[in-house]
Write a protein that holds these residues in place. Sequence first.
Motif, mmCIF file in Angstrom:
data_model
loop_
_atom_site.group_PDB
_atom_site.id
_atom_site.type_symbol
_atom_site.label_atom_id
_atom_site.label_comp_id
_atom_site.label_asym_id
_atom_site.label_seq_id
_atom_site.Cartn_x
_atom_site.Cartn_y
_atom_site.Cartn_z
ATOM 1 N N MET A 1 0.639 -1.134 0.287
ATOM 2 C CA MET A 1 0.249 0.052 -0.007
ATOM 3 C C MET A 1 0.720 1.152 0.234
ATOM 4 N N ARG A 2 0.082 2.024 -1.220
ATOM 5 C CA ARG A 2 1.201 2.991 -1.246
ATOM 6 C C ARG A 2 0.258 4.564 -0.461
ATOM 7 N N PHE A 3 1.175 5.618 -0.285
ATOM 8 C CA PHE A 3 1.042 6.514 0.675
ATOM 9 C C PHE A 3 1.616 7.757 0.157
ATOM 10 N N ILE A 4 1.019 8.514 -0.357
ATOM 11 C CA ILE A 4 1.493 10.279 -0.453
ATOM 12 C C ILE A 4 0.662 11.138 -0.158
ATOM 13 N N VAL A 5 1.217 11.571 0.599
ATOM 14 C CA VAL A 5 1.232 12.902 1.707
ATOM 15 C C VAL A 5 1.371 14.297 1.373
ATOM 16 N N LEU A 6 0.404 15.300 1.243
ATOM 17 C CA LEU A 6 0.790 16.466 0.360
ATOM 18 C C LEU A 6 0.317 17.420 1.352
ATOM 19 N N THR A 7 1.199 17.784 2.131
ATOM 20 C CA THR A 7 1.657 19.097 3.131
ATOM 21 C C THR A 7 2.510 20.764 2.900
ATOM 22 N N LEU A 8 2.351 21.489 3.612
ATOM 23 C CA LEU A 8 2.692 22.281 3.677
ATOM 24 C C LEU A 8 3.415 22.534 4.615
ATOM 25 N N PHE A 9 4.571 21.445 5.706
ATOM 26 C CA PHE A 9 5.412 20.721 6.838
ATOM 27 C C PHE A 9 5.369 19.885 6.853
ATOM 28 N N LYS A 10 6.325 19.447 6.043
ATOM 29 C CA LYS A 10 6.427 18.143 5.353
ATOM 30 C C LYS A 10 7.179 17.326 6.760
ATOM 31 N N GLU A 11 7.978 18.437 7.847
ATOM 32 C CA GLU A 11 9.193 17.907 8.873
ATOM 33 C C GLU A 11 8.078 17.508 9.987
ATOM 34 N N MET A 12 6.501 17.716 9.782
ATOM 35 C CA MET A 12 5.844 17.092 10.875
ATOM 36 C C MET A 12 5.401 15.777 10.294
ATOM 37 N N PHE A 13 6.620 14.816 9.185
ATOM 38 C CA PHE A 13 5.996 13.109 9.102
ATOM 39 C C PHE A 13 7.265 13.142 9.566
ATOM 40 N N ASP A 14 8.404 13.360 9.780
ATOM 41 C CA ASP A 14 9.830 12.607 10.297
ATOM 42 C C ASP A 14 9.933 11.806 10.742
ATOM 43 N N ALA A 15 9.572 12.125 12.223
ATOM 44 C CA ALA A 15 9.500 11.186 13.273
ATOM 45 C C ALA A 15 7.853 10.331 12.932
ATOM 46 N N PHE A 16 7.221 10.387 12.428
ATOM 47 C CA PHE A 16 5.662 9.622 11.984
ATOM 48 C C PHE A 16 6.884 8.495 11.052
ATOM 49 N N VAL A 17 6.873 8.289 10.323
ATOM 50 C CA VAL A 17 7.748 7.413 9.365
ATOM 51 C C VAL A 17 9.362 7.124 9.523
ATOM 52 N N ASN A 18 9.887 7.123 10.869
ATOM 53 C CA ASN A 18 11.442 7.166 11.305
ATOM 54 C C ASN A 18 11.366 5.965 12.690
ATOM 55 N N THR A 19 10.028 6.362 13.086
ATOM 56 C CA THR A 19 9.232 5.278 14.548
ATOM 57 C C THR A 19 8.783 4.323 14.395
ATOM 58 N N SER A 20 9.391 3.237 15.347
ATOM 59 C CA SER A 20 8.689 1.293 15.941
ATOM 60 C C SER A 20 7.441 1.098 14.688
ATOM 61 N N ILE A 21 6.876 1.088 14.572
ATOM 62 C CA ILE A 21 5.476 0.212 14.029
ATOM 63 C C ILE A 21 5.541 0.732 12.670
ATOM 64 N N ILE A 22 5.363 2.040 12.277
ATOM 65 C CA ILE A 22 5.868 2.987 11.102
ATOM 66 C C ILE A 22 7.076 2.814 10.420
ATOM 67 N N LYS A 23 7.542 2.115 11.338
ATOM 68 C CA LYS A 23 8.825 2.534 10.530
ATOM 69 C C LYS A 23 9.785 0.917 9.900
ATOM 70 N N ARG A 24 9.108 0.363 10.898
ATOM 71 C CA ARG A 24 9.293 -1.198 10.089
ATOM 72 C C ARG A 24 8.292 -1.467 9.036
ATOM 73 N N ALA A 25 7.019 -1.211 9.386
ATOM 74 C CA ALA A 25 6.665 -1.268 8.103
ATOM 75 C C ALA A 25 6.937 -0.907 6.706
ATOM 76 N N ILE A 26 6.980 -0.324 6.485
ATOM 77 C CA ILE A 26 8.185 0.666 6.111
ATOM 78 C C ILE A 26 9.051 0.060 5.079
ATOM 79 N N GLU A 27 10.337 -0.243 6.404
ATOM 80 C CA GLU A 27 11.112 -1.179 6.295
ATOM 81 C C GLU A 27 11.473 -3.044 5.194
#
Length: 238
Positions: A1-27
Amino acid sequence: MRFIVLTLFKEMFDAFVNTSIIKRAIERNVVSIDVLDIREFTKDKHKRVDFPPYGGGSGMIMSAQPLGDAIDYAIFSLEKYKKKIKIIYMSPRGKLLNYNISKKLSQNDCNYIIICGHYEGIDERIIDEYNVEEISIGDYVLTGGELACQVLMDSVIRLIPGVINQESLFEESHTNGLLEYPQYTKPYEFKGRKVPDILLSGHHKMIADYRRQESIRITRQHRPDLINNEIIPKKEGN
Ligand code: ADE
């Protein structure tokens, strides 16, 4: 499953994609999350993405041009995967997110583009042109859609098979229309409070019955509105 997020504040997603279960699912390539900056798509010479509303009123509206171009780019990036593309706009006026919606989104064989708004909203023509579905995470207003988008993605991704232990999904709040029963772990006694004896009995059927009664008690106490849905008997036991 692919998500493309459109935002004015990309940095708000840094921790989200680099932490715990979400990070592992991406890896593990179960999901991908790409975050695009809407401002990079503006044709305005001052890099503006928002303007006052036609007809007057307070605040600023996100303009259709940069957002439309960002959506077109995201669609183009996803088209090669030959899956349905669903476009979602996080908005306080959207359909209220719940377990069933997250479950359905996790089971759809499609990829998602998620728009995070700021200011007073986005130009309505984006919603009409791209058949956008609006989703809210609660009856309150956030300063932007970024946190709401993370709530939505988190609730969907954790339900994709293989992301977390299927057994823990089975028992948790909302899966059967009830809230989860109380849980205990070591130590046996904490500040004079002991673990309920029944949980130490080793009697699986009695433990399951006890937990169900506790689920019903907590649901009645915290969310009486849930008791009225079909899954839960109106009255059980006492
Ligand atoms: N953006 C601002 N408030 C929101 C909400 N309650 N849900 C989703 N997106 C939002």
